[in-house]
Write a protein that holds these residues in place. Sequence first.
Motif, PDB file in Angstrom:
ATOM      1  N   HIS A  35      -8.452   1.468 -37.363  1.00  0.00           N
ATOM      2  CA  HIS A  35      -9.502   2.482 -37.352  1.00  0.00           C
ATOM      3  C   HIS A  35      -9.050   3.631 -38.253  1.00  0.00           C
ATOM      4  CE1 HIS A  35     -11.315   0.328 -34.018  1.00  0.00           C
ATOM      5  NE2 HIS A  35     -10.118   0.299 -33.454  1.00  0.00           N
ATOM      6  N   TYR A  36      -9.979   4.458 -38.661  1.00  0.00           N
ATOM      7  CA  TYR A  36      -9.693   5.617 -39.523  1.00  0.00           C
ATOM      8  C   TYR A  36      -9.078   5.188 -40.863  1.00  0.00           C
ATOM      9  CZ  TYR A  36     -10.171   7.617 -34.878  1.00  0.00           C
ATOM     10  OH  TYR A  36     -10.618   7.924 -33.626  1.00  0.00           O
ATOM     11  N   LYS A  37      -9.581   4.085 -41.404  1.00  0.00           N
ATOM     12  CA  LYS A  37      -9.033   3.553 -42.657  1.00  0.00           C
ATOM     13  C   LYS A  37      -9.104   4.572 -43.798  1.00  0.00           C
ATOM     14  CE  LYS A  37     -10.005  -1.320 -41.957  1.00  0.00           C
ATOM     15  NZ  LYS A  37     -10.821  -2.451 -42.398  1.00  0.00           N
ATOM     16  N   GLU A  38     -10.243   5.233 -43.927  1.00  0.00           N
ATOM     17  CA  GLU A  38     -10.395   6.192 -45.035  1.00  0.00           C
ATOM     18  C   GLU A  38      -9.406   7.342 -44.918  1.00  0.00           C
ATOM     19  OE1 GLU A  38     -12.114   5.691 -47.812  1.00  0.00           O
ATOM     20  OE2 GLU A  38     -12.564   3.750 -46.893  1.00  0.00           O
ATOM     21  N   GLU A  39      -9.239   7.859 -43.712  1.00  0.00           N
ATOM     22  CA  GLU A  39      -8.293   8.962 -43.510  1.00  0.00           C
ATOM     23  C   GLU A  39      -6.858   8.506 -43.781  1.00  0.00           C
ATOM     24  OE1 GLU A  39     -10.706   8.063 -41.419  1.00  0.00           O
ATOM     25  OE2 GLU A  39     -11.817   9.856 -40.811  1.00  0.00           O
ATOM     26  N   ILE A  40      -6.523   7.328 -43.293  1.00  0.00           N
ATOM     27  CA  ILE A  40      -5.172   6.790 -43.520  1.00  0.00           C
ATOM     28  C   ILE A  40      -4.943   6.582 -45.010  1.00  0.00           C
ATOM     29  CG2 ILE A  40      -3.675   4.785 -43.183  1.00  0.00           C
ATOM     30  CD1 ILE A  40      -4.968   4.515 -40.363  1.00  0.00           C
ATOM     31  N   ARG A  41      -5.913   5.983 -45.681  1.00  0.00           N
ATOM     32  CA  ARG A  41      -5.782   5.725 -47.119  1.00  0.00           C
ATOM     33  C   ARG A  41      -5.627   7.041 -47.890  1.00  0.00           C
ATOM     34  NH1 ARG A  41     -10.290   2.841 -47.843  1.00  0.00           N
ATOM     35  NH2 ARG A  41      -9.289   0.895 -47.284  1.00  0.00           N
ATOM     36  N   LYS A  42      -6.471   8.008 -47.566  1.00  0.00           N
ATOM     37  CA  LYS A  42      -6.455   9.297 -48.274  1.00  0.00           C
ATOM     38  C   LYS A  42      -5.116  10.019 -48.093  1.00  0.00           C
ATOM     39  CE  LYS A  42      -8.593  13.854 -48.049  1.00  0.00           C
ATOM     40  NZ  LYS A  42      -9.521  14.697 -47.289  1.00  0.00           N
ATOM     41  N   HIS A  43      -4.679  10.175 -46.858  1.00  0.00           N
ATOM     42  CA  HIS A  43      -3.472  10.968 -46.599  1.00  0.00           C
ATOM     43  C   HIS A  43      -2.192  10.225 -46.975  1.00  0.00           C
ATOM     44  CE1 HIS A  43      -5.962  14.057 -45.022  1.00  0.00           C
ATOM     45  NE2 HIS A  43      -6.394  13.322 -44.010  1.00  0.00           N
ATOM     46  N   SER A  44      -2.193   8.907 -46.836  1.00  0.00           N
ATOM     47  CA  SER A  44      -1.001   8.162 -47.248  1.00  0.00           C
ATOM     48  C   SER A  44      -0.860   8.192 -48.772  1.00  0.00           C
ATOM     49  CB  SER A  44      -1.032   6.727 -46.728  1.00  0.00           C
ATOM     50  OG  SER A  44      -2.109   6.013 -47.271  1.00  0.00           O
ATOM     51  N   THR A  45      -1.967   8.212 -49.482  1.00  0.00           N
ATOM     52  CA  THR A  45      -1.918   8.336 -50.939  1.00  0.00           C
ATOM     53  C   THR A  45      -1.425   9.729 -51.332  1.00  0.00           C
ATOM     54  OG1 THR A  45      -3.705   6.744 -51.212  1.00  0.00           O
ATOM     55  CG2 THR A  45      -3.285   8.234 -53.061  1.00  0.00           C
ATOM     56  N   ALA A  55      -0.651   3.183 -40.146  1.00  0.00           N
ATOM     57  CA  ALA A  55      -1.507   2.445 -39.203  1.00  0.00           C
ATOM     58  C   ALA A  55      -0.683   1.832 -38.074  1.00  0.00           C
ATOM     59  CB  ALA A  55      -2.286   1.361 -39.949  1.00  0.00           C
ATOM     60  N   ALA A  56       0.471   1.277 -38.394  1.00  0.00           N
ATOM     61  CA  ALA A  56       1.315   0.647 -37.375  1.00  0.00           C
ATOM     62  C   ALA A  56       1.833   1.683 -36.380  1.00  0.00           C
ATOM     63  CB  ALA A  56       2.474  -0.098 -38.028  1.00  0.00           C
ATOM     64  N   ILE A  57       2.193   2.848 -36.868  1.00  0.00           N
ATOM     65  CA  ILE A  57       2.674   3.900 -35.972  1.00  0.00           C
ATOM     66  C   ILE A  57       1.541   4.374 -35.064  1.00  0.00           C
ATOM     67  CG2 ILE A  57       3.405   6.327 -35.948  1.00  0.00           C
ATOM     68  CD1 ILE A  57       5.472   5.543 -38.082  1.00  0.00           C
ATOM     69  N   ILE A  58       0.349   4.544 -35.624  1.00  0.00           N
ATOM     70  CA  ILE A  58      -0.785   4.946 -34.792  1.00  0.00           C
ATOM     71  C   ILE A  58      -1.062   3.876 -33.730  1.00  0.00           C
ATOM     72  CG2 ILE A  58      -3.260   5.436 -34.735  1.00  0.00           C
ATOM     73  CD1 ILE A  58      -2.944   6.627 -37.575  1.00  0.00           C
ATOM     74  N   ARG A  59      -1.016   2.619 -34.133  1.00  0.00           N
ATOM     75  CA  ARG A  59      -1.277   1.519 -33.179  1.00  0.00           C
ATOM     76  C   ARG A  59      -0.291   1.578 -32.014  1.00  0.00           C
ATOM     77  NH1 ARG A  59      -4.086  -3.627 -32.722  1.00  0.00           N
ATOM     78  NH2 ARG A  59      -3.297  -4.421 -30.756  1.00  0.00           N
ATOM     79  N   VAL A  60       0.989   1.762 -32.321  1.00  0.00           N
ATOM     80  CA  VAL A  60       2.003   1.783 -31.264  1.00  0.00           C
ATOM     81  C   VAL A  60       1.896   3.060 -30.432  1.00  0.00           C
ATOM     82  CG1 VAL A  60       4.495   1.868 -30.819  1.00  0.00           C
ATOM     83  CG2 VAL A  60       3.569   0.212 -32.451  1.00  0.00           C
ATOM     84  N   GLU A  61       1.654   4.178 -31.088  1.00  0.00           N
ATOM     85  CA  GLU A  61       1.620   5.457 -30.379  1.00  0.00           C
ATOM     86  C   GLU A  61       0.410   5.594 -29.455  1.00  0.00           C
ATOM     87  OE1 GLU A  61       3.880   7.655 -30.080  1.00  0.00           O
ATOM     88  OE2 GLU A  61       5.196   7.457 -31.804  1.00  0.00           O
ATOM     89  N   THR A  62      -0.793   5.313 -29.955  1.00  0.00           N
ATOM     90  CA  THR A  62      -2.006   5.594 -29.161  1.00  0.00           C
ATOM     91  C   THR A  62      -3.073   4.504 -29.237  1.00  0.00           C
ATOM     92  OG1 THR A  62      -3.025   6.740 -31.032  1.00  0.00           O
ATOM     93  CG2 THR A  62      -1.768   8.095 -29.450  1.00  0.00           C
TER      94      THR A  62
END
Length: 187
Positions: A35-45, A55-62
Motif C-alpha cells: 500500500h502507499y506505493k506512490e508515497e514509497i516510490r516518491k520518498h525512496s527516490t 515497504a518491507a519495514i512497513i509490512r513488518v512494523e504495522t
Amino acid sequence: MSWLRKKRVLLLLFIGFTGILFLSTNWMSWFYPIHYKEEIRKHSTTYEIDPFLVAAIIRVETNFKTGKESKKGAIGLMQLMPDTAKWAMEKAKLPDVSLERLKHEPSVNIELGSWYLSSLSRQFDGNRTAVIAAYNAGPGNVQNWLKQGTWDGTEDNVKDIPFGETRHYVQRVIYYYNQYTDIYKGF
C-alpha cells in the motif's frame, strides 16, 4: 442436463476462471500487497533508498495500518520512536512536521522513515542487513556488535545478533524484502 452434469460443468467453469485469473494477473500480490506505493516510490527516490526495503519495514512494523503506536511509544506506519523522529525532523529539515502528523499521515511518516533509512545506509556503508538491524535496535547497538565482533553484519550470520527481537525482526524484513523484489519487479 442432469444435476451431476451441471455440477461438473460449473466446477470446470470455476477452475477455468480461476486459472485464467491466476495466469493473467500477478496473483502473489494478493498475499503480499504494498500500500502507499506512490508515497514509497516518491520518498525512496528522494532519499535514495530501496523502495522494497521501505515497504518491507512497513509490512513488518504495522502491516500498512496508520495511526499505530507501540507499547514502547513508536508511532506511525514505520514505527519511529519519538526521540528518533524529533532528531530526524531536525536533521532532515522538516520543521512543519509534528509527531501527531507523523502518527496519522502516511506520506509524512514514510518520508521521515525513508530519510532515516537513508541516514542509516550511509552510516553502515549500504549494508542493508546492518541497516535493518540498526532500524530496530538502534545504530549504537549495531556499531558495538560490529566493533566487538559479536556479529559481522552479514545476512548469513543473522543468527549471531545478540537481541532476539532484532534477530527475528531482521529475518522478517529480509523475508518480505525478498518477496517484494520477486513479485513487484517493475516497482
